[in-house]
Design an enzyme around this catalytic site. Structure first.
Site, PDB file in Angstrom:
ATOM      1  N   LYS A 196      27.456 -14.460 -71.600  1.00 20.58           N
ATOM      2  CA  LYS A 196      28.793 -14.082 -72.134  1.00 20.58           C
ATOM      3  C   LYS A 196      28.558 -13.960 -73.809  1.00 20.58           C
ATOM      4  O   LYS A 196      27.754 -14.961 -74.441  1.00 20.58           O
ATOM      5  CB  LYS A 196      30.114 -14.890 -71.785  1.00 20.58           C
ATOM      6  CG  LYS A 196      31.451 -14.318 -72.079  1.00 20.58           C
ATOM      7  CD  LYS A 196      31.513 -13.395 -70.735  1.00 20.58           C
ATOM      8  CE  LYS A 196      32.782 -12.609 -71.061  1.00 20.58           C
ATOM      9  NZ  LYS A 196      33.092 -11.840 -69.861  1.00 20.58           N
ATOM     10  N   ALA A 250      43.038 -10.150 -61.834  1.00 16.30           N
ATOM     11  CA  ALA A 250      43.204 -10.630 -63.247  1.00 16.30           C
ATOM     12  C   ALA A 250      41.736 -11.708 -63.125  1.00 16.30           C
ATOM     13  O   ALA A 250      41.649 -12.476 -62.226  1.00 16.30           O
ATOM     14  CB  ALA A 250      44.405 -11.491 -63.558  1.00 16.30           C
TER      15      ALA A 250
HETATM   16  P1  NAD Z   1      44.955  -3.659 -69.005  1.00 15.77           P
HETATM   17  O1  NAD Z   1      45.060  -4.293 -70.449  1.00 15.77           O
HETATM   18  O2  NAD Z   1      44.548  -2.416 -69.089  1.00 15.77           O
HETATM   19  O3  NAD Z   1      46.228  -4.079 -68.298  1.00 15.77           O
HETATM   20  C1  NAD Z   1      47.006  -5.319 -68.374  1.00 15.77           C
HETATM   21  C2  NAD Z   1      48.376  -5.010 -68.097  1.00 15.77           C
HETATM   22  O4  NAD Z   1      49.104  -6.324 -67.982  1.00 15.77           O
HETATM   23  C3  NAD Z   1      49.171  -4.194 -69.411  1.00 15.77           C
HETATM   24  O5  NAD Z   1      49.636  -3.022 -68.734  1.00 15.77           O
HETATM   25  C4  NAD Z   1      49.975  -5.308 -69.980  1.00 15.77           C
HETATM   26  O6  NAD Z   1      51.103  -4.569 -70.434  1.00 15.77           O
HETATM   27  C5  NAD Z   1      50.167  -6.077 -68.863  1.00 15.77           C
HETATM   28  N1  NAD Z   1      50.945  -7.416 -69.209  1.00 15.77           N
HETATM   29  C6  NAD Z   1      50.455  -8.181 -70.105  1.00 15.77           C
HETATM   30  N2  NAD Z   1      51.123  -9.476 -70.084  1.00 15.77           N
HETATM   31  C7  NAD Z   1      52.001  -9.295 -69.150  1.00 15.77           C
HETATM   32  C8  NAD Z   1      52.961 -10.090 -68.567  1.00 15.77           C
HETATM   33  N3  NAD Z   1      53.357 -11.271 -69.210  1.00 15.77           N
HETATM   34  N4  NAD Z   1      53.486  -9.713 -67.505  1.00 15.77           N
HETATM   35  C9  NAD Z   1      53.214  -8.407 -66.880  1.00 15.77           C
HETATM   36  N5  NAD Z   1      52.477  -7.755 -67.315  1.00 15.77           N
HETATM   37  C10 NAD Z   1      51.759  -8.117 -68.272  1.00 15.77           C
HETATM   38  O7  NAD Z   1      43.954  -4.567 -68.246  1.00 15.77           O
HETATM   39  P2  NAD Z   1      43.049  -4.073 -67.184  1.00 15.77           P
HETATM   40  O8  NAD Z   1      41.782  -3.447 -67.351  1.00 15.77           O
HETATM   41  O9  NAD Z   1      44.006  -3.331 -66.120  1.00 15.77           O
HETATM   42  O10 NAD Z   1      42.749  -5.672 -66.482  1.00 15.77           O
HETATM   43  C11 NAD Z   1      43.574  -6.391 -65.898  1.00 15.77           C
HETATM   44  C12 NAD Z   1      43.233  -7.785 -65.485  1.00 15.77           C
HETATM   45  O11 NAD Z   1      41.885  -7.455 -64.629  1.00 15.77           O
HETATM   46  C13 NAD Z   1      42.668  -8.599 -66.713  1.00 15.77           C
HETATM   47  O12 NAD Z   1      42.639  -9.906 -66.487  1.00 15.77           O
HETATM   48  C14 NAD Z   1      41.057  -8.295 -66.666  1.00 15.77           C
HETATM   49  O13 NAD Z   1      40.345  -9.200 -67.296  1.00 15.77           O
HETATM   50  C15 NAD Z   1      40.930  -8.092 -65.417  1.00 15.77           C
HETATM   51  N6  NAD Z   1      39.692  -6.964 -64.875  1.00 15.77           N
HETATM   52  C16 NAD Z   1      39.472  -5.922 -65.352  1.00 15.77           C
HETATM   53  C17 NAD Z   1      38.398  -5.332 -65.115  1.00 15.77           C
HETATM   54  C18 NAD Z   1      38.172  -3.798 -65.284  1.00 15.77           C
HETATM   55  O14 NAD Z   1      37.518  -3.138 -65.006  1.00 15.77           O
HETATM   56  N7  NAD Z   1      39.158  -3.279 -66.160  1.00 15.77           N
HETATM   57  C19 NAD Z   1      37.265  -5.837 -64.190  1.00 15.77           C
HETATM   58  C20 NAD Z   1      37.400  -7.227 -63.809  1.00 15.77           C
HETATM   59  C21 NAD Z   1      38.571  -8.007 -63.953  1.00 15.77           C
END
Ligand code: NAD
Length: 369
Positions: A79, A264
């Site tokens: 990382k 998440a």
């Molecule tokens: P993103 O930033 O597109 O979406 C996150 C969403 O959560 C946003 O719509 C935001 O408004 C909302 N949010 C933030 N705080 C909040 C709260 N207190 N209550 C409710 N909603 C809230 O992120 P993403 O790419 O969709 O990823 C989501 C999670 O999955 C993250 O933890 C990320 O690390 C994990 N993840 C994503 C991927 C990927 O391919 N994108 C892969 C592995 C893990």
């Protein structure tokens, strides 16, 4: 101090990167290359203290070793963190300097986006190193990883339903989704299409509106809850798709669900919260297995990118989750302990061949001026 030394000693290599000209201050941690070159995203965050940055980097790097082992990709864990404010401290030169540090590791570390960085940032790093993944397809990357990640969450939910009800049907079950971003929205739309009952929460009202429109088109409805209420929703499964650390003493006491399965990262505030969930009779699908679809995609891109193959590999999440549930039940341990033990035994059982790196190399993307 003792503790941080112990964590550093668990790692193969930790390097501090300082570039005065661009203001780059970064740390790259390589936890293990036993299964292959280290792979892990690069986070940018305005850490207040260098110790916080180091601690975060070491924790995430070790987590990647387990995640890669679970996903059965030929990579180890690593990382990077860049210390800075993603809103005001980014520049093309800073990412080029970062790319030079990555290149100096001669293929021991592959990286890409994480919190605070975007695929566009890494187009600059790509000018200095070919050890970059997850950029847009026009730059030779595999594009948006949220598609396989969301599909992986769906497999995780099917496996969870199977373990709880004997059927992997998504229909007729209720889900409390926290976060309707890139992953959560895709999961929510698919669950609506399948006839799931949804409680949702997002601080972004536009995302809620978008899902309302989708639900209306399908002749169904969603129940919107605020950031606190979502924890006590009377649903079958809680699906965290926003931030980490949300499974803690307080939230676990509020949960009314039978299970937790979502995208998440680092959902458990602490490892003992896995036990707290078990004690409450809540089945936990380990996050790093459920959300490994994106990792499977970026790992696959170093061969010849192929979306169908990625989706095929992502299917394995269903069986992995069921196996973890069974193993945990049989040994009377938590599902997190079961997942960790499974990964450790997979790492132990493998030996990396010396010639390993040679077939991973791809030609440097030729966009230098
Ligand atoms: P993103 O930033 O597109 O979406 C996150 C969403 O959560 C946003 O719509 C935001 O408004 C909302 N949010 C933030 N705080 C909040 C709260 N207190 N209550 C409710 N909603 C809230 O992120 P993403 O790419 O969709 O990823 C989501 C999670 O999955 C993250 O933890 C990320 O690390 C994990 N993840 C994503 C991927 C990927 O391919 N994108 C892969 C592995 C893990």
């Amino acid at each position: 101090m003792e503790e941080i030394f112990h964590k550093i000693n668990e790692h193969e290599q930790v390097i501090f990167c300082n570039d005065e000209g661009t203001g780059l201050r970064a740390i790259i941690a390589i936890h293990s290359t036993r299964l292959g070159p280290a792979l892990g995203g690069c986070r940018m965050f305005p850490y207040k203290r260098i110790d916080d940055a180091l601690e975060d980097c070491l924790r995430l790097s070790k987590g990647m070793t387990y995640k890669c082992a679970a996903a059965d990709v030929d990579f180890g864990g690593g990382k990077a963190v860049i210390i800075g404010d993603p809103i005001k401290d980014k520049s093309p030169e800073l990412f080029r300097a970062f790319g030079q540090y990555v290149e100096s590791l001669h293929g021991r570390f592959y990286t890409g986006t994480d919190m605070g960085t975007s695929p566009e940032d890494f187009i600059h790093a790509l000018k200095e190193t070919n050890c970059i993944v997850g950029v847009d397809e026009v730059y030779g990357g595999s594009g948006d990883s949220s598609v396989p990640t969301a599909q992986g969450v769906i497999y995780g939910l099917q496996a969870t339903n199977k373990a709880l009800t004997g059927s992997d049907q998504l229909a007729g079950r209720s889900y409390a989704i926290q976060g309707l971003g890139k992953v959560g929205m895709k999961v929510a739309e698919r669950l609506l299409e399948e006839g799931g009952d949804l409680y949702v929460s997002d601080i972004n009202t536009e995302a809620i509106e978008q899902l309302h429109i989708k639900a209306k088109k399908l002749g169904s409805a969603i129940k919107v809850l605020d950031s606190y209420e979502i924890y006590s929703a009377h649903a079958d499964v809680f699906v965290p798709c926003a931030m980490g650390g949300i499974l803690n003493d307080e939230s676990i006491s509020l949960l009314q669900v039978q299970a937790v399965a979502g995208s998440a990262n680092n959902q458990l505030l602490d490892i003992h919260h896995g036990k707290a969930l078990k004690d409450r009779g809540i089945l936990y699908a380990p996050d790093y297995i459920v959300n490994s679809g994106g990792l499977i995609q970026v790992a696959d891109e170093l061969y010849t990118p192929n979306k169908e193959r990625v989706m095929q590999k992502t299917k394995a999440i269903y069986t992995s989750i069921l196996n973890i549930f069974e193993f945990a039940e049989y040994h009377g341990i938590t599902t997190v302990e079961a997942a960790n033990q499974f990964c450790e035994s997979r790492i132990e059982a493998r030996t990396r061949r010396n010639s390993f790196f040679s077939h991973m190399k791809r030609p440097k993307w030729d966009i230098r001026g």
